[in-house]
Write a protein that holds these residues in place. Structure first.
Motif, short mmCIF file in Angstrom:
data_model
loop_
_atom_site.label_atom_id
_atom_site.label_comp_id
_atom_site.label_asym_id
_atom_site.label_seq_id
_atom_site.Cartn_x
_atom_site.Cartn_y
_atom_site.Cartn_z
N ASP A 1 18.89 20.98 15.23
CA ASP A 1 19.35 21.44 16.53
C ASP A 1 18.39 22.49 17.08
O ASP A 1 17.68 23.17 16.33
CB ASP A 1 20.76 22.04 16.44
N ASN A 2 18.37 22.63 18.39
CA ASN A 2 17.51 23.60 19.07
C ASN A 2 18.39 24.68 19.69
O ASN A 2 19.33 24.39 20.42
CB ASN A 2 16.69 22.91 20.15
N PHE A 3 18.06 25.94 19.38
CA PHE A 3 18.84 27.08 19.82
C PHE A 3 17.95 27.96 20.71
O PHE A 3 16.88 28.39 20.28
CB PHE A 3 19.31 27.87 18.60
N PHE A 4 18.39 28.20 21.94
CA PHE A 4 17.64 29.00 22.89
C PHE A 4 18.39 30.28 23.20
O PHE A 4 19.58 30.26 23.48
CB PHE A 4 17.44 28.24 24.21
N VAL A 5 17.67 31.38 23.16
CA VAL A 5 18.21 32.68 23.54
C VAL A 5 17.09 33.41 24.27
O VAL A 5 15.91 33.14 24.03
CB VAL A 5 18.71 33.46 22.29
N THR A 6 17.44 34.31 25.18
CA THR A 6 16.38 34.98 25.94
C THR A 6 15.51 35.83 25.04
O THR A 6 14.29 35.83 25.16
CB THR A 6 16.95 35.83 27.09
N ASP A 7 16.13 36.58 24.11
CA ASP A 7 15.35 37.43 23.21
C ASP A 7 16.18 37.76 21.97
O ASP A 7 17.39 37.57 21.95
CB ASP A 7 14.88 38.70 23.91
N GLY A 8 15.52 38.28 20.96
CA GLY A 8 16.16 38.55 19.69
C GLY A 8 17.24 39.61 19.75
O GLY A 8 18.16 39.60 18.93
N ALA A 9 17.16 40.51 20.71
CA ALA A 9 18.17 41.58 20.82
C ALA A 9 19.56 41.03 21.08
O ALA A 9 20.55 41.71 20.83
CB ALA A 9 17.77 42.56 21.93
#
Length: 106
Positions: free
Chosen positions: A65-73
């Motif tokens: 699966d592919n997981f997208f988030v704007t940034d690690g914070a």
């Protein structure tokens, strides 16, 4: 078929829209279609284990699966906690992308 999941942490509508636009732009440029969004209003300073991220979303993801988030914070309340979350993704062989810096992390 791998799922494409966009993870958004925001408590106001404008921040949700900014994060979604960032993820949408990154996904489109990299050929990812049909991104499903998971919205959470809990602040990232709350441990990932006590948010829906750890209770609902991560257990539902599968290898590839592919997981997208704007940034690690958005993942953890500290760098060590973010690292633990990323290790969980690595163990499950989930692809992680930070859309703001346009980079595949795992």
């Amino acid at each position: 078929m791998p799922r494409n999941i966009g993870y958004i942490v925001a408590d106001d509508e404008s921040e949700k829209l900014v994060q979604k636009a960032t993820i949408d732009s990154f996904a489109k440029q990299n050929g990812f279609d049909d991104v499903e969004y998971f919205y959470e209003s809990q602040k990232s300073y709350v441990s990932w284990k006590n948010r829906d991220l750890g209770k609902v979303l991560l257990p539902s993801l599968n290898e590839g699966d592919n997981f997208f988030v704007t940034d690690g914070a958005k993942l953890g309340n500290s760098t060590p906690e973010t690292d633990v979350v990323l290790m969980y993704f690595a163990d499950k062989q989930i692809n992680v992308y930070f859309a703001k810096i346009r980079m595949k992390i795992l």
